[in-house]
Design a protein around this motif. Structure first.
Motif, PDB file in Angstrom:
ATOM      1  N   TYR A  39       0.849  -1.191   0.000  1.00 32.65           N
ATOM      2  CA  TYR A  39       0.000   0.000   0.000  1.00 32.65           C
ATOM      3  C   TYR A  39       0.889   1.248   0.000  1.00 32.65           C
ATOM      4  CZ  TYR A  39      -3.031  -3.626   1.987  1.00 32.65           C
ATOM      5  OH  TYR A  39      -3.708  -4.790   2.224  1.00 32.65           O
ATOM      6  N   GLU A  40       0.340   2.321  -0.522  1.00 35.71           N
ATOM      7  CA  GLU A  40       1.050   3.590  -0.436  1.00 35.71           C
ATOM      8  C   GLU A  40       0.180   4.611   0.272  1.00 35.71           C
ATOM      9  OE1 GLU A  40       1.976   4.225  -4.575  1.00 35.71           O
ATOM     10  OE2 GLU A  40       0.431   5.783  -4.731  1.00 35.71           O
ATOM     11  N   ASN A  71       5.405   3.662   1.351  1.00 35.89           N
ATOM     12  CA  ASN A  71       4.593   2.477   1.118  1.00 35.89           C
ATOM     13  C   ASN A  71       4.974   1.403   2.122  1.00 35.89           C
ATOM     14  OD1 ASN A  71       6.652   0.551  -0.228  1.00 35.89           O
ATOM     15  ND2 ASN A  71       6.868   2.459  -1.385  1.00 35.89           N
ATOM     16  N   ARG A 124      -0.749  -0.041  -3.850  1.00 38.08           N
ATOM     17  CA  ARG A 124       0.406   0.645  -4.423  1.00 38.08           C
ATOM     18  C   ARG A 124       0.300   0.731  -5.944  1.00 38.08           C
ATOM     19  NH1 ARG A 124       5.515  -0.655  -6.261  1.00 38.08           N
ATOM     20  NH2 ARG A 124       5.135  -2.888  -5.955  1.00 38.08           N
ATOM     21  N   CYS A 171      -3.277   2.288  -9.960  1.00 39.40           N
ATOM     22  CA  CYS A 171      -3.421   2.381  -8.503  1.00 39.40           C
ATOM     23  C   CYS A 171      -4.779   1.842  -8.072  1.00 39.40           C
ATOM     24  CB  CYS A 171      -3.297   3.836  -8.046  1.00 39.40           C
ATOM     25  SG  CYS A 171      -1.814   4.669  -8.646  1.00 39.40           S
TER      26      CYS A 171
END
Length: 288
Positions: A133-134, A150, A174, A182
């Motif tokens: 994930y970011e 991230n 991410r 995304c």
């Protein structure tokens, strides 16, 4: 028989799109073909700049085809033509992005905050935890966006928040290619005044403000109740005293009776005064 003017497939359109597939549909260049027609389908990935091609034969007037192995949130240019003819029909397709992480919440610590969310793999079978994930942040006071980093975990630590600022945090799958492909972002607004001692002071100030409003109201309510009880007690004492005086003035313990006079025969003989007898010494009673 194929017309000489080389008509392209007609009415090419998208029936439905998913995260990794799309269904397209078109009609043959002319009605009711009497033989199988060979169609060439070219799929151009507008993000990765790659191409794929497929071939399909059909004698139907209406043809439906499913494009597979697409990427969530991808953008594609699809071209359909009859055999190797020069004229074609084309459309652009955007697949559905991965969903936003669920249950995004924030926990405030002494000198930092922690973001928590549920794993996206719980509801997205196409998501691999190794993708990660970011996290992004928007400073509402200064209108500045920042990429925080991230992680492959389902939590993220954030420090150095400024006193008096409000922040908007977003967490998403991410991005895979040049800030594209995304997932949908989960958004959380954090409007505390700051972190650490600043936040503690702010919470203490808010608690003091609440106490300054609530305490006087509670005091007024208690004072009103006390005054009300005092008034009721005073009236009760006065009523009891009046009743006792009235009973003592109209009851003779020696005779064991209560005597009432109409007031019209004052000064006359006592034997003419109306008298009610039969009351007990133990239970005095008055009849008005």
């Amino acid at each position: 028989m194929i017309p000489d003017n080389r008509l392209p497939p007609r009415h090419l359109h998208v029936v439905r799109t998913g995260k990794t597939s799309a269904v397209i549909k078109w009609e043959s260049p002319y009605d009711s073909p009497d033989q199988d027609l060979l169609y060439a389908i070219a799929v151009k990935d507008l993000i990765r700049k790659s191409d794929r091609s497929y071939k399909i034969r059909s004698r139907n007037s209406t043809v439906e085809y499913t494009l597979n192995k697409l990427e969530p949130g991808g953008k594609y240019h699809v071209i359909v033509q009859l055999g190797n003819m020069s004229k074609d029909s084309s459309i652009k397709i955007t697949t559905v992005s991965l969903s936003a992480p669920d249950a995004l919440k924030i926990i405030t610590e002494n000198d930092h905050v922690l973001l928590f969310w549920k794993s996206l793999a719980l509801k997205e079978k196409h998501f691999n935890e190794s993708r990660g994930y970011e996290i992004h942040m928007l400073d509402g006071a200064m209108n500045i966006s920042a990429y925080l980093g991230n992680t492959t975990d389902t939590f993220f630590k954030i420090s150095n928040l400024k006193l008096g600022h409000n922040y908007t945090f977003t967490v998403q799958a991410r991005c895979l290619f040049g800030s594209q492909l995304c997932g949908e972002p989960a958004v959380l607004l954090y409007d505390e005044l700051g972190s650490g001692a600043g936040a503690s002071s702010a919470r203490a100030a808010r608690s003091t403000d609440v106490a300054a409003v609530v305490v006087p109201i509670l005091f007024l309510i208690l004072l009103s109740l006390a005054v009300g009880f005092a008034v009721l007690y005073t009236k009760h004492r006065r009523l009891r005293s009046s009743f006792t005086a009235f009973a003592n003035s109209h009851y003779s313990s020696r005779l064991g009776s209560a005597i009432f006079s109409s007031g019209d025969d004052l000064g006359e003989d006592d034997e003419d005064a109306p008298m009610i007898t039969g009351f007990s010494d133990d239970v005095p009673m008055v009849i008005a």
